[in-house]
Design a protein around this motif. Sequence first.
Motif, PDB file in Angstrom:
ATOM      1  N   TYR A  73       0.860  -1.193   0.039  1.00  0.00           N
ATOM      2  CA  TYR A  73      -0.098   0.041   0.087  1.00  0.00           C
ATOM      3  C   TYR A  73       0.679   1.106   0.084  1.00  0.00           C
ATOM      4  N   LYS A  74       0.344   2.184  -0.546  1.00  0.00           N
ATOM      5  CA  LYS A  74       0.882   3.738  -0.149  1.00  0.00           C
ATOM      6  C   LYS A  74      -0.167   4.278   0.877  1.00  0.00           C
ATOM      7  N   VAL A  75       0.435   4.787   1.907  1.00  0.00           N
ATOM      8  CA  VAL A  75      -0.218   5.494   3.059  1.00  0.00           C
ATOM      9  C   VAL A  75       0.426   6.800   3.386  1.00  0.00           C
ATOM     10  N   LYS A  76      -0.309   7.763   4.088  1.00  0.00           N
ATOM     11  CA  LYS A  76       0.174   8.903   4.433  1.00  0.00           C
ATOM     12  C   LYS A  76       0.874   8.831   5.527  1.00  0.00           C
ATOM     13  N   THR A  77       2.037   9.522   5.328  1.00  0.00           N
ATOM     14  CA  THR A  77       2.934   9.536   6.377  1.00  0.00           C
ATOM     15  C   THR A  77       2.365   9.957   7.592  1.00  0.00           C
ATOM     16  N   SER A  78       1.444  10.778   7.652  1.00  0.00           N
ATOM     17  CA  SER A  78       0.789  11.148   8.878  1.00  0.00           C
ATOM     18  C   SER A  78      -0.142  10.279   9.414  1.00  0.00           C
ATOM     19  N   ASP A  79      -0.657   9.223   8.781  1.00  0.00           N
ATOM     20  CA  ASP A  79      -1.456   8.275   9.194  1.00  0.00           C
ATOM     21  C   ASP A  79      -0.805   7.137  10.295  1.00  0.00           C
ATOM     22  N   VAL A  80      -0.918   7.300  11.448  1.00  0.00           N
ATOM     23  CA  VAL A  80      -0.162   6.756  12.573  1.00  0.00           C
ATOM     24  C   VAL A  80      -0.328   5.334  12.628  1.00  0.00           C
ATOM     25  N   SER A  81      -1.782   4.857  12.636  1.00  0.00           N
ATOM     26  CA  SER A  81      -2.146   3.596  12.897  1.00  0.00           C
ATOM     27  C   SER A  81      -3.341   2.926  12.212  1.00  0.00           C
ATOM     28  N   PRO A  82      -3.014   2.689  10.616  1.00  0.00           N
ATOM     29  CA  PRO A  82      -4.164   2.378   9.855  1.00  0.00           C
ATOM     30  C   PRO A  82      -4.235   0.897  10.218  1.00  0.00           C
ATOM     31  N   LEU A  83      -5.415   0.371   9.721  1.00  0.00           N
ATOM     32  CA  LEU A  83      -5.672  -1.024   9.858  1.00  0.00           C
ATOM     33  C   LEU A  83      -5.828  -1.771   8.475  1.00  0.00           C
ATOM     34  N   ILE A  84      -5.642  -3.180   8.705  1.00  0.00           N
ATOM     35  CA  ILE A  84      -5.931  -3.969   7.425  1.00  0.00           C
ATOM     36  C   ILE A  84      -7.079  -4.596   7.725  1.00  0.00           C
ATOM     37  N   ALA A  85      -8.252  -4.492   6.875  1.00  0.00           N
ATOM     38  CA  ALA A  85      -9.525  -5.367   6.932  1.00  0.00           C
ATOM     39  C   ALA A  85      -9.530  -6.280   5.845  1.00  0.00           C
ATOM     40  N   PHE A  86     -10.227  -7.491   6.200  1.00  0.00           N
ATOM     41  CA  PHE A  86     -10.290  -8.635   5.223  1.00  0.00           C
ATOM     42  C   PHE A  86     -11.518  -9.213   5.660  1.00  0.00           C
ATOM     43  N   SER A  87     -12.154  -9.860   4.609  1.00  0.00           N
ATOM     44  CA  SER A  87     -13.616 -10.510   4.391  1.00  0.00           C
ATOM     45  C   SER A  87     -14.696  -9.833   5.133  1.00  0.00           C
ATOM     46  N   ARG A  88     -14.718  -8.548   4.730  1.00  0.00           N
ATOM     47  CA  ARG A  88     -15.731  -7.682   5.258  1.00  0.00           C
ATOM     48  C   ARG A  88     -17.111  -7.983   4.408  1.00  0.00           C
ATOM     49  N   ASN A  89     -18.303  -7.602   5.024  1.00  0.00           N
ATOM     50  CA  ASN A  89     -19.689  -7.660   3.963  1.00  0.00           C
ATOM     51  C   ASN A  89     -19.332  -6.476   3.184  1.00  0.00           C
ATOM     52  N   TYR A  90     -20.401  -6.565   2.158  1.00  0.00           N
ATOM     53  CA  TYR A  90     -20.353  -5.437   1.343  1.00  0.00           C
ATOM     54  C   TYR A  90     -20.613  -3.976   1.820  1.00  0.00           C
ATOM     55  N   ASP A  91     -21.282  -3.745   2.706  1.00  0.00           N
ATOM     56  CA  ASP A  91     -21.340  -2.715   3.436  1.00  0.00           C
ATOM     57  C   ASP A  91     -20.557  -2.209   4.471  1.00  0.00           C
ATOM     58  N   GLY A  92     -19.441  -2.932   4.604  1.00  0.00           N
ATOM     59  CA  GLY A  92     -18.188  -2.542   5.506  1.00  0.00           C
ATOM     60  C   GLY A  92     -18.312  -3.349   6.851  1.00  0.00           C
ATOM     61  N   THR A  93     -19.293  -3.897   7.094  1.00  0.00           N
ATOM     62  CA  THR A  93     -19.448  -4.564   8.466  1.00  0.00           C
ATOM     63  C   THR A  93     -18.802  -6.069   8.636  1.00  0.00           C
ATOM     64  N   GLY A  94     -18.533  -6.332   9.802  1.00  0.00           N
ATOM     65  CA  GLY A  94     -17.815  -7.650   9.860  1.00  0.00           C
ATOM     66  C   GLY A  94     -16.359  -7.804   9.412  1.00  0.00           C
ATOM     67  N   GLY A  95     -15.864  -8.801   8.991  1.00  0.00           N
ATOM     68  CA  GLY A  95     -14.760  -9.124   8.591  1.00  0.00           C
ATOM     69  C   GLY A  95     -13.462  -9.289   9.917  1.00  0.00           C
ATOM     70  N   VAL A  96     -12.427  -9.421   9.420  1.00  0.00           N
ATOM     71  CA  VAL A  96     -11.152  -9.389  10.398  1.00  0.00           C
ATOM     72  C   VAL A  96     -10.411  -8.321  10.210  1.00  0.00           C
ATOM     73  N   TRP A  97      -9.942  -7.819  11.369  1.00  0.00           N
ATOM     74  CA  TRP A  97      -9.056  -6.332  11.201  1.00  0.00           C
ATOM     75  C   TRP A  97      -7.734  -6.703  11.939  1.00  0.00           C
ATOM     76  N   PHE A  98      -6.990  -6.176  11.522  1.00  0.00           N
ATOM     77  CA  PHE A  98      -5.266  -6.341  11.873  1.00  0.00           C
ATOM     78  C   PHE A  98      -4.796  -4.851  12.107  1.00  0.00           C
ATOM     79  N   LYS A  99      -4.077  -5.130  12.974  1.00  0.00           N
ATOM     80  CA  LYS A  99      -3.180  -3.806  13.304  1.00  0.00           C
ATOM     81  C   LYS A  99      -1.906  -3.631  12.443  1.00  0.00           C
ATOM     82  N   THR A 100      -1.359  -2.549  12.196  1.00  0.00           N
ATOM     83  CA  THR A 100      -0.288  -2.674  11.510  1.00  0.00           C
ATOM     84  C   THR A 100       0.977  -2.156  12.144  1.00  0.00           C
ATOM     85  N   ASN A 101       0.871  -1.777  13.494  1.00  0.00           N
ATOM     86  CA  ASN A 101       2.173  -1.446  14.311  1.00  0.00           C
ATOM     87  C   ASN A 101       1.526  -1.947  15.650  1.00  0.00           C
TER      88      ASN A 101
END
Length: 241
Positions: free
Chosen positions: A213-241
Amino acid sequence: MKKFVIGFVSGAMLFSSVTVLAASGLLGQKVQSVVTIEKSGVKIAEGAVINGSIYAPVQELAKATGTTVTIKNKKVTLGSPAALATNSVTASSRTTPTEIGKSVNFNYKTGGYSGTVAVTQVLRGAAAWEAAKEQYDAFASEPEAGYEYLFAKIKVSISKVDKVGATADLNQFDYKLISTSGTEYGAQIILAPDPSISTKVYAGSSHEGWVGYKVKTSDVSPLIAFSRNYDGTGGVWFKTN
């Protein structure tokens, strides 16, 4: 790698337990050497080499590697079935993201497969740029001002594919990067290190690869989401730091 042999009495060092050595037929055997067991450069235990095998305290090793140990009816079980059953996708969310290195169960209905997934390593900023240069040399280009690379290594183990006999189609674009404030970064074609997470896997097998990914340098703690529903609910989420 030398073989680890399990056979201990509730946390005792194997090479100092007369009971265990006798049960293993090793009583009176010579300890060839004592070895130091490390994880990430930190000592976690000591083991003894006997007849070419390393005997070590399983509880200490399990604790250091995040594995549960159950002792029942003279049997040692690594990994608790009960704990695995409760470590479902509902235990991982945007508000309670999963730590780096920890696996979580998932059921990706859109992809038609289920199993466990973990973010095992994250490179960002200078470390990610060095990895890109090493991988692609002259083809690597720095992100525009205000952005930096973020590479995440992901391990997926497939336990079931809905269509019998088919493969699970792993795709890098199924792993969305969400900013600290909650905005989803758009689909990005980034030259991440090899191997890519994108591949096809049959049930019972696993694969570990990178997403970029390309991430904003000012974005301190973005998350990675996988297997969400079409409306953005559910799924599994991971920290990146």
